[in-house]
Every structure is written in C-alpha cells, then in structure tokens.
Design an enzyme around this catalytic site. Sequence first.
Site, PDB file in Angstrom:
ATOM      1  N   LYS A  73       0.847  -1.207   0.000  1.00 24.38           N
ATOM      2  CA  LYS A  73       0.000   0.000   0.000  1.00 24.38           C
ATOM      3  C   LYS A  73       0.873   1.243   0.000  1.00 24.38           C
ATOM      4  CE  LYS A  73       0.855   1.472   4.382  1.00 24.38           C
ATOM      5  NZ  LYS A  73       1.585   2.640   4.742  1.00 24.38           N
TER       6      LYS A  73
ATOM      7  N   ASP B 283      -2.227  -1.765  10.225  1.00 20.04           N
ATOM      8  CA  ASP B 283      -2.461  -1.769   8.769  1.00 20.04           C
ATOM      9  C   ASP B 283      -3.019  -3.092   8.249  1.00 20.04           C
ATOM     10  OD1 ASP B 283      -1.437   0.773   8.634  1.00 20.04           O
ATOM     11  OD2 ASP B 283       0.518   0.173   7.850  1.00 20.04           O
TER      12      ASP B 283
END
Length: 320
Positions: free
Chosen positions: A11, A141
């Site tokens: 990401k 995350d």
Amino acid sequence: MRSYSLIAPAKINLYLEIIGSRPDGYHELAMIMQSIDLADQIDLHPASTEAIRVYCNHPQVPTDKSNLAYRAAELMANQFPGAFSNFGGIDITVKKRIPVAAGLAGGSTNAAAVLVGIDLLWNLGLTKSELEELGASLGSDVPFCIAGGTVIATGRGEQLAPLPSLNHIHLVLAKYRSLEVSTPWAYQTYRQEFANTYVKNTEDLAARANAVHSGEIVKAILDKDAAKISQKLHNDLEKVVLPAYPKVLQLRELFASQEGVIGTMMSGSGPSVFAIVESKAQAEVVKQQIRTAIPDEDLELFVTQTIANGIQILQETGDR
Ligand code: C5P
C-alpha cells in the site's frame, strides 16, 4: 489436502494526518490508504508436523516469531485449536518483492494473506470483518491489507470506510535498500515535536477524523482526478522523517523537479517515496531520469500502479 498461493499487495498512503493521542498509546489518525500492484506471493502448504514454519527468499526478512506472517498463523492456531490439531502445521513461503521496512505495509500484507489463506485452508468460513478484527490485533495496517483498494482509515488505522476504486494511477516508487525507518521511532519523534498541536478532547478527535470524509482529496478521488489528488497528497510523518533522513528528502525533491511528475510524497513512515505520473510510458521515463541522476545501486526503483483489491487467491491446489 489443499494448498493456496495468495497475492499480497503493498500500500501507499495518499494522505496521513496525525490528529492526537489515544488512551492505548497509539495515535488517532485520518489516512487514505491505496493498494498498488507491487505485491508479494504467499504460499501456504499443510505440513505433516504440528509446527508453523516460515521460509523467505529475502535475507532481511526474519523467519522466526518476529515475522508478522508467523504471528498471524500462531494467532489462528490459538483462536481455532480444533482446526489446528485437525489440519496440522503450516509451511508459509514468502516470495518477497515489496521492499522491507519501507512504509509500504510489506509485513502487514503478508500477515493479511496468512489470515485469509488459513481461513480457506481450515474451512473456517470467517467473514471479512471477522478476519479484519483478527488482523487489527496483529497491526494497525493489517485490516486494510485484507480489504485493499482505496480506503479512508481512521482510529488507529483499523476503522475502514471504502472509497470507489482508483485503478490505473501510474506511479514510480523509490526506496534505498539499506535505509530503514522504524515506525515507532517516527511516531515517537512526532509526539515529542508536535504534541502541542494534538487535539485533546474526545469529541474533537472524532470530529477531526470525520472531517477527512468531506476533505478535498476525497472529493478528488471521487472525481477520479489524478492531477487534483496529486496536489492534495499529505503525510504528517514527513515533518520528522525528511529532516532526519537527507537521502529521502533528496529523493522527494528530485521527484518533484522531474517533468511529468504531477505529485510526490513519502509513504507511511517511509523511507519509500512515490511519484504520481500520467501514464506507464511516463513512469518509465521518470524512472530512467531518477536512475541517471542517482546511479547508486542501493536505490531500488519500481514502476507500479494503483489497484482495486487487497489479498487475492492466485491458485488453489488439491482436493476440497
Ligand atoms: O500497529 P503497528 O504495530 O503497525 O504500529 C507500529 C507502531 O507505530 C506502533 O508501535 C506505534 O508506535 C506507531 N503507531 C501509532 N499510532 C497508530 C499506528 C501506529 O502511534 N495509529
């Protein structure tokens, strides 16, 4: 017995705002997370022993309990002891392509793939939100990495509100192999320097986190306007990482000065830096320009793009 190969994408953060402190010692954040097509491959094979074993082709990646993928398997074994004793141990092979300690959630996405894969391997039938809840106990995350796409993440980073997907935004990504930034260091340093700016009142904290939903970058994402998104990129952690890591600052400035780059930002706690460009061809040109300006082999450069998904099954082998 079945085996699974999964794709675990990295990401970037299009937006990272630090709002204040939380009672659990973490920070209240407002982020926009975005999956990219730079990804690791995770292979899960049932093992005849009762052990969890991790194998990895990258020398910097530990294969012991300090690896988040190992901890994800251990969490599943503890949560579902019946399935663990029924199905036995697991061999986890990580084919690493995502740079390590880069601010790209490489470890978190591997853990996310292990949770998704073990759910399939052991026929647990967990929902996405159950998997995300398990993921949150491993790292802030991990829930995003399970979901993927383009997402507003608030709270610790685990409260997710999906946005319409933002496919095919072309990127160049740069990371010095030997340069690592510790995420706890980045947040602690930020706290030392900027605690006076923190929002204190609980209601104000929630209001600030909510404000991201109506912010300009979200509007630009809804309009799928890459140029506007590029103008509204933001990362509070740059305030502490760039002064402490001159090489990251130099990369950031070099990207900003390249023709064809419409926006640039450090991802997460760094040290990777990404640049938004208008096409894949342009990305190749910018990559070459950076390579010419910094001929150092320690600098890794990737041409990549935004994608709409998190963990994906690449292959299932064996009987159901
Ligand atoms: O959750 P995770 O283990 O990925 O977080 C790594 C570190 O980043 C934490 O130990 C903490 O220092 C910092 N952090 C934070 N606030 C968050 C997320 C991470 O302070 N919301």
